[in-house]
Design a protein around this motif. Structure first.
Motif, PDB file in Angstrom:
ATOM      1  N   GLY A  86       0.810  -1.071  -0.106  1.00 10.28           N
ATOM      2  CA  GLY A  86       0.011  -0.044  -0.095  1.00 10.28           C
ATOM      3  C   GLY A  86       0.867   1.309   0.016  1.00 10.28           C
ATOM      4  N   GLN A  87       0.725   2.195   1.154  1.00  9.51           N
ATOM      5  CA  GLN A  87       1.507   3.242   1.113  1.00  9.51           C
ATOM      6  C   GLN A  87       2.785   3.151   2.011  1.00  9.51           C
ATOM      7  OE1 GLN A  87       1.454   6.135  -0.445  1.00  9.51           O
ATOM      8  NE2 GLN A  87      -0.927   6.122  -0.882  1.00  9.51           N
ATOM      9  N   GLU A  88       2.905   2.014   2.719  1.00 10.37           N
ATOM     10  CA  GLU A  88       4.035   1.773   3.496  1.00 10.37           C
ATOM     11  C   GLU A  88       5.096   1.257   2.781  1.00 10.37           C
ATOM     12  OE1 GLU A  88       4.578  -0.980   7.763  1.00 10.37           O
ATOM     13  OE2 GLU A  88       3.209  -1.491   6.250  1.00 10.37           O
ATOM     14  N   ARG A  89       6.354   1.460   3.315  1.00 12.13           N
ATOM     15  CA  ARG A  89       7.563   1.170   2.627  1.00 12.13           C
ATOM     16  C   ARG A  89       8.185   0.113   3.294  1.00 12.13           C
ATOM     17  NH1 ARG A  89       7.377   6.788   1.516  1.00 12.13           N
ATOM     18  NH2 ARG A  89       8.551   7.395  -0.278  1.00 12.13           N
ATOM     19  N   ILE A  90       8.643  -1.100   3.061  1.00 13.67           N
ATOM     20  CA  ILE A  90       9.279  -2.086   3.745  1.00 13.67           C
ATOM     21  C   ILE A  90      10.568  -2.204   3.320  1.00 13.67           C
ATOM     22  CG2 ILE A  90       9.048  -4.396   4.534  1.00 13.67           C
ATOM     23  CD1 ILE A  90       6.499  -2.862   5.346  1.00 13.67           C
TER      24      ILE A  90
END
Length: 126
Positions: free
Chosen positions: A36-40
């Motif tokens: 989604g909008q989260e960076r991992i």
């Protein structure tokens, strides 16, 4: 399970701002996974960021850091990366030596200017 990091985890751990991490991502130096909008960020991303920060601390440009990171090849023992790094270290040392000479020359000029000022001031007080 492989170790992953959020942008805030990475920022806190390496004492850098999330904005700086996003900048390095925009420059194509980091490529986190997206959920989604989260960076991992992966362990490899963390190592890459450490290399960027180390390079910046010793005066390498962002382009030089990027070049060194792109040369990473553990299958070849990183020989090309290490040789390039050694060449860049030598170049940086030469730049610093030149800057040191410039600084020393400037200090001598400041000493001369100060002596002239003091001499001129002592004449007006005499």
């Amino acid at each position: 399970m492989t170790m992953t990091y959020s942008i805030s985890d990475l920022a806190r751990e390496l004492d850098v701002t999330p904005r700086a991490i996003r900048f390095y991502e925009e420059q194509g130096m980091l490529a986190p996974e997206r959920r989604g909008q989260e960076r991992i960020y992966s362990a490899k991303d963390k190592v890459t960021l450490k290399l960027i920060l180390r390079g910046k601390r010793i005066g390498f440009s962002l382009a030089e850091c990027k070049e060194l990171i792109e040369l990473y090849d553990p299958t070849g023992g990183n020989q090309k990366q290490l040789q390039t790094f050694m060449k860049k270290i030598a170049e940086r040392r030469a730049q610093l030596a030149e800057q040191l000479l410039d600084i020393e020359q400037m200090q001598l000029e400041l000493d001369t200017a100060e002596e002239r000022c003091l001499a001129a001031m002592s004449k007006t007080h005499a």
